[in-house]
Design an enzyme around this catalytic site. Structure first.
Site, mmCIF file in Angstrom:
data_model
loop_
_atom_site.group_PDB
_atom_site.id
_atom_site.type_symbol
_atom_site.label_atom_id
_atom_site.label_comp_id
_atom_site.label_asym_id
_atom_site.label_seq_id
_atom_site.Cartn_x
_atom_site.Cartn_y
_atom_site.Cartn_z
ATOM 1 N N TYR A 137 0.822 -1.214 0.000
ATOM 2 C CA TYR A 137 0.000 0.000 0.000
ATOM 3 C C TYR A 137 0.855 1.263 0.000
ATOM 4 O O TYR A 137 0.385 2.340 -0.342
ATOM 5 C CB TYR A 137 -0.932 0.036 1.229
ATOM 6 N N LYS A 179 2.949 -15.258 2.560
ATOM 7 C CA LYS A 179 2.890 -16.015 1.296
ATOM 8 C C LYS A 179 4.331 -16.346 0.932
ATOM 9 O O LYS A 179 4.852 -15.962 -0.128
ATOM 10 C CB LYS A 179 2.187 -15.147 0.230
ATOM 11 N N ASP A 210 -3.526 -18.039 1.818
ATOM 12 C CA ASP A 210 -4.693 -18.698 1.202
ATOM 13 C C ASP A 210 -5.261 -19.745 2.153
ATOM 14 O O ASP A 210 -6.479 -19.871 2.315
ATOM 15 C CB ASP A 210 -4.351 -19.296 -0.173
ATOM 16 N N ASP A 234 -5.752 -6.503 5.747
ATOM 17 C CA ASP A 234 -6.927 -5.773 5.301
ATOM 18 C C ASP A 234 -8.028 -6.766 4.922
ATOM 19 O O ASP A 234 -9.177 -6.665 5.356
ATOM 20 C CB ASP A 234 -6.519 -4.923 4.076
ATOM 21 N N ASP A 238 -11.479 -8.192 7.438
ATOM 22 C CA ASP A 238 -12.875 -8.064 7.024
ATOM 23 C C ASP A 238 -13.557 -9.427 6.974
ATOM 24 O O ASP A 238 -14.722 -9.569 7.352
ATOM 25 C CB ASP A 238 -12.989 -7.382 5.650
#
Ligand code: NAD
Length: 339
Positions: A137, A179, A210, A234, A238
């Protein structure tokens, strides 16, 4: 000496739920509250969403409690116009808040409001610790010859400081999510966090992101602290939040290595219901509990608020977002009565 808390009601339902939070704080203990303007309210008064004076007041406080900012009055596509959200970003940057904490603890009375089966989520009590100021980001981004790129960069120091937060708040286990089978930043992340795990006395594991996304839905009860980088956090926070059912229920905290933390509900200023008395104050109350726990080190009062919320819900308290007709005031009275 009583703790000094800067309160930032902001816009929309913000002042309504902040007034409720002030009643709650008044009942919990003796706090020095310093109310200031932020967001649209500050734009109207000073032409900017966050003044230097308010930022300085926040920096010297013990904790900062924010309700919500924004609303159609200040919506504009003109990049030169001040925007309420700049107040939030200015606070995060100015206070060095690199860690975002989101607890996920479905209230027993609302277990059937979750999209997951009750038996899957019953007993879930986890905390997502998300890195907030680094990664993809914030890396170099741009466009070149019909392509676009975003760069993901993490330094050892950035990984160490967020991992330290995760180990600090862990009760039984830290699950570090990355990852590492694909990304170099993830391999550095894994190396650094593994080294730190040896110095901490909690169970530690790695999960690929994942796999973590799956496990969060299949066995949420098995998590304690989930530690992860900005983008994965992020998305996963959620996903995890949906376990609880309603946006009017979710608190959050952003903290740095020292200095005051910022505590706020996850939801926005809900302009559609502002002024109607329908706002659910429970996410705000949960944020007050987080402030007491993580910002002021007052665990027993934090637990007291959380169990008062649970008991009020068990006794049938439902604001309109939860399918009932209780007002903000009814909800506040109900929770206060169980404190
Ligand atoms: P929102 O979270 O304000 O509202 C989404 C929906 O949820 C609305 O229907 C609203 O009525 C409902 N809702 C939200 N909080 C509630 C509560 N406590 N009780 C009952 N119902 C509640 O999101 P939005 O509508 O996308 O955004 C509205 C404004 O808030 C925008 O200006 C946005 O930029 C801003 N916003 C601010 C923050 C923040 O201050 N941290 C976060 C998100 C959005």
């Amino acid at each position: 000496m009583s703790a000094r808390i800067v309160t930032l009601p902001g816009d929309g339902i913000g002042p309504e739920i902040m007034a409720a939070a002030e009643q709650l704080l008044g009942k919990v203990g003796d706090f020095e509250l310093d109310e200031r303007l932020v967001g649209g309210a500050s734009i109207d008064e000073h032409g900017t969403a966050l003044t230097d004076e308010v930022l300085d007041a926040c920096k010297s406080a013990d904790a900062v409690l924010l309700a919500a900012v924004g609303g159609p009055k200040w919506d504009s596509t003109d990049p030169g116009k001040p925007r309420p959200e700049q107040g939030l970003l200015g606070l995060r940057k100015g206070l060095g808040l690199f860690a975002n904490l989101r607890p996920v603890r479905p209230s027993p009375a609302l277990l059937d409001a979750s999209p997951l089966r009750r038996d899957r989520i019953e007993g879930t009590d986890l905390l997502v610790v998300r890195e907030l100021t680094g990664g993809i980001y914030f890396g170099d981004k741009g466009r070149e010859n019909g392509s676009a790129f975003d760069t993901c960069v993490y330094s050892v120091a950035e990984i160490e400081r967020i991992a330290e937060v995760a180990f600090r708040f862990a009760r039984t286990k830290v699950t570090s999510v990355d990852k590492a089978n694909i990304l170099e930043t993830s391999r550095l992340w894994r190396e650094v966090v593994s080294g730190m795990a040896k110095e901490h006395d909690v169970y530690f594991e790695h999960l690929l992101v994942d796999n973590a996304a799956m496990q969060l839905l299949s066995r949420p009860v098995d998590f304690d602290v989930i530690l992860t980088e900005n983008m994965f956090g992020d998305i996963l926070s959620d996903e995890a939040a949906m376990l609880t059912g309603s946006i009017g229920m979710l608190p959050s905290a952003s903290v740095g290595s020292d200095g005051p933390g910022l505590f706020e509900p996850v939801h926005g200023s809900a302009p559609d219901i502002a002024g109607t008395g329908k706002a659910n104050p429970l996410a705000m109350f949960g944020s007050v509990a987080m402030m007491l726990r993580y910002g002021l080190g007052r665990e027993s009062e934090a637990v007291g608020i959380e169990s008062a919320i649970d008991r009020a819900l068990e006794a049938g308290l439902r604001t309109p977002d939860l399918g009932g007709d209780a007002t903000t005031e009814d909800a506040t009275k109900a929770v206060l009565s169980y404190l």
